[in-house]
Write an enzyme that holds these catalytic residues in place. Structure first.
Site, PDB file in Angstrom:
ATOM      1  N   LYS A  24       2.254 -10.472  11.783  1.00 20.52           N
ATOM      2  CA  LYS A  24       3.461  -9.651  11.768  1.00 20.52           C
ATOM      3  C   LYS A  24       4.651 -10.552  12.009  1.00 20.52           C
ATOM      4  O   LYS A  24       4.724 -11.238  13.029  1.00 20.52           O
ATOM      5  CB  LYS A  24       3.359  -8.617  12.881  1.00 20.52           C
ATOM      6  CG  LYS A  24       4.478  -7.608  12.926  1.00 20.52           C
ATOM      7  CD  LYS A  24       4.105  -6.524  13.923  1.00 20.52           C
ATOM      8  CE  LYS A  24       5.041  -5.335  13.855  1.00 20.52           C
ATOM      9  NZ  LYS A  24       4.523  -4.225  14.664  1.00 20.52           N
ATOM     10  N   SER A  40       5.578  -3.365   5.232  1.00 13.84           N
ATOM     11  CA  SER A  40       6.832  -3.665   5.916  1.00 13.84           C
ATOM     12  C   SER A  40       7.355  -2.426   6.612  1.00 13.84           C
ATOM     13  O   SER A  40       6.927  -1.315   6.339  1.00 13.84           O
ATOM     14  CB  SER A  40       7.878  -4.159   4.925  1.00 13.84           C
ATOM     15  OG  SER A  40       8.261  -3.095   4.084  1.00 13.84           O
ATOM     16  N   GLY A  41       8.247  -2.655   7.521  1.00 16.71           N
ATOM     17  CA  GLY A  41       8.866  -1.534   8.231  1.00 16.71           C
ATOM     18  C   GLY A  41      10.184  -2.011   8.798  1.00 16.71           C
ATOM     19  O   GLY A  41      10.650  -3.092   8.453  1.00 16.71           O
ATOM     20  N   THR A  42      10.733  -1.216   9.674  1.00 16.16           N
ATOM     21  CA  THR A  42      12.027  -1.598  10.237  1.00 16.16           C
ATOM     22  C   THR A  42      11.928  -2.880  11.056  1.00 16.16           C
ATOM     23  O   THR A  42      12.886  -3.603  11.203  1.00 16.16           O
ATOM     24  CB  THR A  42      12.557  -0.486  11.153  1.00 16.16           C
ATOM     25  OG1 THR A  42      11.498  -0.064  11.992  1.00 16.16           O
ATOM     26  CG2 THR A  42      13.071   0.684  10.363  1.00 16.16           C
ATOM     27  N   ASP A  65       2.655   6.843  18.558  1.00 16.23           N
ATOM     28  CA  ASP A  65       2.770   6.928  17.104  1.00 16.23           C
ATOM     29  C   ASP A  65       1.389   6.829  16.458  1.00 16.23           C
ATOM     30  O   ASP A  65       1.204   6.115  15.488  1.00 16.23           O
ATOM     31  CB  ASP A  65       3.697   5.822  16.589  1.00 16.23           C
ATOM     32  CG  ASP A  65       4.112   6.046  15.135  1.00 16.23           C
ATOM     33  OD1 ASP A  65       4.034   7.205  14.670  1.00 16.23           O
ATOM     34  OD2 ASP A  65       4.508   5.080  14.466  1.00 16.23           O
ATOM     35  N   ARG A  81       7.772  -7.587   8.589  1.00 15.26           N
ATOM     36  CA  ARG A  81       6.703  -7.467   7.597  1.00 15.26           C
ATOM     37  C   ARG A  81       5.379  -7.951   8.122  1.00 15.26           C
ATOM     38  O   ARG A  81       5.325  -8.769   9.017  1.00 15.26           O
ATOM     39  CB  ARG A  81       7.032  -8.317   6.393  1.00 15.26           C
ATOM     40  CG  ARG A  81       8.371  -8.038   5.930  1.00 15.26           C
ATOM     41  CD  ARG A  81       8.824  -8.978   4.869  1.00 15.26           C
ATOM     42  NE  ARG A  81       9.863  -8.214   4.232  1.00 15.26           N
ATOM     43  CZ  ARG A  81       9.881  -7.897   2.972  1.00 15.26           C
ATOM     44  NH1 ARG A  81       8.973  -8.365   2.177  1.00 15.26           N
ATOM     45  NH2 ARG A  81      10.820  -7.133   2.501  1.00 15.26           N
ATOM     46  N   VAL A  82       4.323  -7.443   7.483  1.00 10.77           N
ATOM     47  CA  VAL A  82       2.984  -7.881   7.871  1.00 10.77           C
ATOM     48  C   VAL A  82       2.328  -8.576   6.679  1.00 10.77           C
ATOM     49  O   VAL A  82       2.379  -8.080   5.559  1.00 10.77           O
ATOM     50  CB  VAL A  82       2.113  -6.692   8.330  1.00 10.77           C
ATOM     51  CG1 VAL A  82       0.736  -7.183   8.746  1.00 10.77           C
ATOM     52  CG2 VAL A  82       2.776  -5.952   9.479  1.00 10.77           C
ATOM     53  N   ILE A  87       1.193  -7.336   3.185  1.00 10.43           N
ATOM     54  CA  ILE A  87       0.512  -6.060   3.423  1.00 10.43           C
ATOM     55  C   ILE A  87       1.490  -4.893   3.503  1.00 10.43           C
ATOM     56  O   ILE A  87       1.374  -3.921   2.782  1.00 10.43           O
ATOM     57  CB  ILE A  87      -0.347  -6.114   4.714  1.00 10.43           C
ATOM     58  CG1 ILE A  87      -1.446  -7.172   4.596  1.00 10.43           C
ATOM     59  CG2 ILE A  87      -0.967  -4.737   4.979  1.00 10.43           C
ATOM     60  CD1 ILE A  87      -2.251  -7.374   5.865  1.00 10.43           C
TER      61      ILE A  87
END
Lengths: 410, 402
Positions: free
Chosen positions: B47, B25-27, B148, B30-31, B23
């Site tokens: 996640k 990703s970020g720092t 956020d 991943r999801v 789905i």
């Protein structure tokens, strides 16, 4: 949503609050499982040792034609197998208690000087872990630094690992702990805590109750009681407080201040080391501590608050709970004040060193073995990796027999 | 409680879930989207936290952000907050299993902009706002600030339930906080950032979340971010730049903050920057005004003048004003916002299913099967702030299936 409902939704309530009976049975269950696993592990160790010695004596006999020596006794089974002597629940608890106090000193003392929420959380995480794990499997000395480090993360009190270890090494008795030692039990610990790290302390309540006392103090001196604070008038409050606590509006606050220091000390020590967090809510612990030091004040305050709601069915129940909590804290306070029974502790520790699960002693080694599974195989010296893998598979296979899979393999 | 004892069998990711695709990703990691199996029913978002890189400088075991997110997720249960199903530790990797949501607000807004720029139905917006505020009230009551909130973080299930997601930056405000400037290296999307933070306030309060809710409300109406500033990058690591462009975008619409309305304004660290904002830029000295912006938006998207079920109307403006109040102490709280006339004017409670009667069909969340797609920036659910989406130094391994 009431405060009560919010607390009941917390993991502290859902997973870590028990009736006294449940707490006792949980500990004896954990002890029973650990005893069994330790005995099994020692049995396997003996079998391995026997196999090894049999092998070596065979090769020896091939070489010099004299195979009679030490292999003989085990071969015919004449040698009495001595069952390993395991710890009792009480002995386990004494060990855990000792390390809790120790941890409290380490966290709050030089050179860490952590705020009490960090040290307090670490003590609670540690106590929670040992509800489902035995010191025979994981020695408290191995878990303690890891729990303290974990608490710095859960409480947002970031401390770099390097600095943490440097400081740890300044503490007498912990001068040899390495960064690896701190991290190795981390996954075992987090899993044992079921990934719940939030600890609800009575510290916010401590501040809140103090503010309530300031309001009463103000009300006695000048007539400005906030709405809904009490159904007593300022006048009545002054009279009642004087009758109940023997304090006038002049020395009331000094008495509160005096109590505040004592209560804070109880919360920072006895409450953390005792089972209070398992048995009571943060506010019950707070009132329990106040009741220990300033019973008249707390009696007046709670009666005044409870009388605001005449339908409150739980007044007697509440007093019973607070009473029980106070007794627990008082008992612990006395224990902390007494000279520790060093002789007894060292006897238990000696016993523990003989019954530690031989398959779980090397946490750093176990941790490395599992880390490699996460996908770094290629980087390792192949032969070394193979050797480790075999050892690991063996220990995992044995682990499966008893517990089902331990930490999972790919 | 018997599962507390060490004898319990431990769960495995692949035993309970089949990974369907990737789905975002970020720092953090991943999801993935997954299908439950062996008794685990339904779809899930898993996640996977970036595995720690042992041996690296600064390695500190399980990352503080993973710990923080776990600590929060396990404490929160509310219909309007993404539910944490379980946490699994496997091969030294941490997986948090969440309930799956087919949509999110970013994707919904996109769908409306792409397909013939039709407005989101007024009832849908009202239901979304009501659910969002209920979730937020729950977080705030639990001493949790989200910090956020943005359309990509607000999930919507196929049943039209709104769920606040991604608590990766959330914090307990009962505990001492690091500021945005020291502790956290993570950069929050600036378009939804509250003015007090832009002006250098070192402390977060729950009011920052309500500003973001105001921005989201505006975006649901106008189908684009209301304050779409350009982020000033950090040039050196020590000082945080004043987000001049972002502040300017806000001022162009709602005007400069005034100390008469915001008494603490003059003590903001970056207060002096405000005067330099107005020099030379026409739109800053003569702002459009929120009211004008609002009615123009309603007109542009052809909301009728009545009835309340068809248009957010003047109550909507009043709510928006309350949420976008410069002074954080005067800004509506989640509790106050829920009692706002906007939610009552219809005569009935906002729908529990935000899609009820909307007649809209939204596309399913895209999931990708290929590693290559990870680098494309337009995946649903990823950040769109122009920040690098994937900060892995090396290509990370995909989950093996089965």
């Amino acid at each position: 949503m009431t405060e009560d409902e919010l607390y009941r939704a917390s993991s502290q309530f859902r997973l870590w609050n028990f009736t006294p009976e449940k707490l006792v049975s949980l500990r004896s269950e954990t002890n029973a499982i650990a005893c069994r696993s330790v005995r099994e592990a020692f049995k396997r160790k003996r079998a391995r040792d026997q196999a090894l010695s049999a092998e070596s004596s065979n090769t020896a006999s091939d070489a010099d034609g004299n195979g009679v020596s030490h292999g003989a006794a085990t071969k015919n089974g004449a040698k009495e197998v001595k069952e390993v002597e395991v710890l009792t629940v009480e002995e386990e608890m004494k060990m855990v208690d000792f390390y809790c106090s120790n941890m409290l000193n380490v966290g709050t003392g030089e050179p860490f000087n952590f705020p009490i929420n960090v040290t307090g959380t670490s003590v609670q995480l540690f106590k929670r872990f040992y509800l489902s794990h035995s010191p025979m499997d994981y020695h408290p000395k191995q878990i303690m630094p890891s729990a303290l480090f974990l608490a710095t993360k859960t409480e947002g009190h970031h401390t770099a690992l390097k600095i943490f270890v440097e400081k740890l090494n300044q503490v007498p008795g912990l001068n040899k702990v390495t960064a690896e030692d701190v991290l190795a039990p981390e996954f075992i610990l987090t899993q044992g805590l079921r990934f719940c790290f939030d600890v609800r302390h009575p510290y916010r309540g401590l501040k809140g109750f103090y503010l309530e006392c300031r309001i009463m103090d103000q009300a006695m001196k000048a007539s400005n009681l906030p709405e809904n604070f009490s159904n007593q008038t300022e006048e009545e409050m002054r009279e009642n407080i004087k009758r109940e606590t023997k304090k006038t509006s002049q020395d009331f606050l000094a008495d509160v201040d005096h109590g505040y220091g004592l209560v804070r000390n109880t919360l920072n020590n006895a409450a953390l080391v005792s089972d209070a967090y398992f048995l009571y809510t943060p506010s019950q612990i707070l009132f329990g501590a106040w009741y220990l030091h300033k019973p008249a004040l707390i009696k007046y305050y709670l009666d005044m608050k409870l009388s605001q709601n005449p339908n409150s069915p739980s007044a007697q129940k509440l007093w019973d709970v607070i009473n029980d909590c106070t007794m627990l804290l008082e008992e612990k306070e006395a224990q902390i004040g007494a000279v520790a029974d060093r002789a007894q502790l060292s006897r238990i520790d000696k016993k523990l060193y003989k019954c530690r699960n031989p398959e779980k002693i090397d946490l750093v080694g176990l941790n490395k073995a599992q880390k490699r599974d996460a996908g770094k195989e290629g980087q390792l010296d192949e032969q070394k990796a193979k050797k480790r893998k075999m050892a690991r598979e063996k220990s995992e296979k044995e682990g499966d027999d008893l517990f089902g899979p331990d930490l999972v393999k790919p | 409680m018997s599962s507390l004892t060490s004898g319990s069998s431990r769960k495995r990711i692949y035993g309970c879930y089949t990974v369907i695709g990737f789905i975002s990703s970020g720092t953090y990691g991943r999801v993935y989207k997954a299908q439950g199996k062996n008794g685990q029913v339904g779809q899930f978002a898993i996640k996977k936290f970036k595995p720690d890189k042992e041996g690296e400088i600064g390695y500190t075991g399980i990352s503080q952000s993973a710990i923080r997110e776990m600590a929060l997720c396990t404490e929160l249960t509310h219909p309007n907050v993404v539910h944490t199903v379980e946490i699994i530790l496997e091969d030294k990797c941490i997986y948090i299993v969440f309930e799956y949501a087919e949509h999110d607000l970013l994707q919904i807004v996109h769908h409306h902009t792409q397909s013939n720029r039709h407005a989101i139905p007024a009832r849908t917006i009202k239901s979304i706002m009501y659910q969002l505020l209920q979730g937020l009230l729950y977080l705030h009551r639990n001493w949790v600030m989200h910090r956020d909130l943005k359309p990509a973080n607000i999930m919507v299930t196929s049943n039209g339930e709104v769920k606040i997601g991604d608590l990766g930056l959330a914090r307990l405000f009962s505990k001492p906080l690091n500021t945005l400037f020291t502790g956290d290296k993570v950069v929050v999307t600036i378009w939804y950032r509250a003015p007090e933070l832009l002006l250098g306030s070192r402390h977060y309060t729950p009011a920052v979340d309500l500003w973001a809710v105001g921005c989201i409300f505006a975006e649901l109406l106008s189908l684009r971010p209301i304050f779409k500033g350009e982020e000033a990058k950090m040039d050196n690591k020590k000082s945080v730049p004043f987000q001049r462009n972002q502040m300017q975008k806000i001022v162009e619409i709602i005007g400069l903050p005034q100390k008469e309305n915001w008494p603490l304004l003059t003590s903001m660290p970056e207060y002096s920057q405000l005067s330099s904002l107005s020099s030379g830029i026409h739109r800053v000295s003569t702002p459009q005004g929120l009211e004008k912006w609002y009615w123009q938006t309603l007109q542009q998207f052809k909301y009728p003048s009545s009835p309340p079920s068809m248009t957010p109307g003047s109550d909507g403006l009043s709510l928006l004003r309350g949420l976008l109040d410069y002074d954080p102490t005067k800004r509506l709280t989640a509790e106050q916002a829920l009692k706002h006339q906007y939610f009552l004017s219809d005569g009935e409670k906002p729908a529990e299913d935000c899609f009820e009667g909307s007649g809209m069909e939204y596309p399913l969340r895209r999931v990708s099967q290929e590693d290559n797609d990870i680098r494309s920036s337009s995946l649903p659910g990823t950040k769109r702030s122009g920040l690098p989406d994937d900060s892995f130094g090396r290509p990370a391994k995909r989950l093996k299936e089965g």
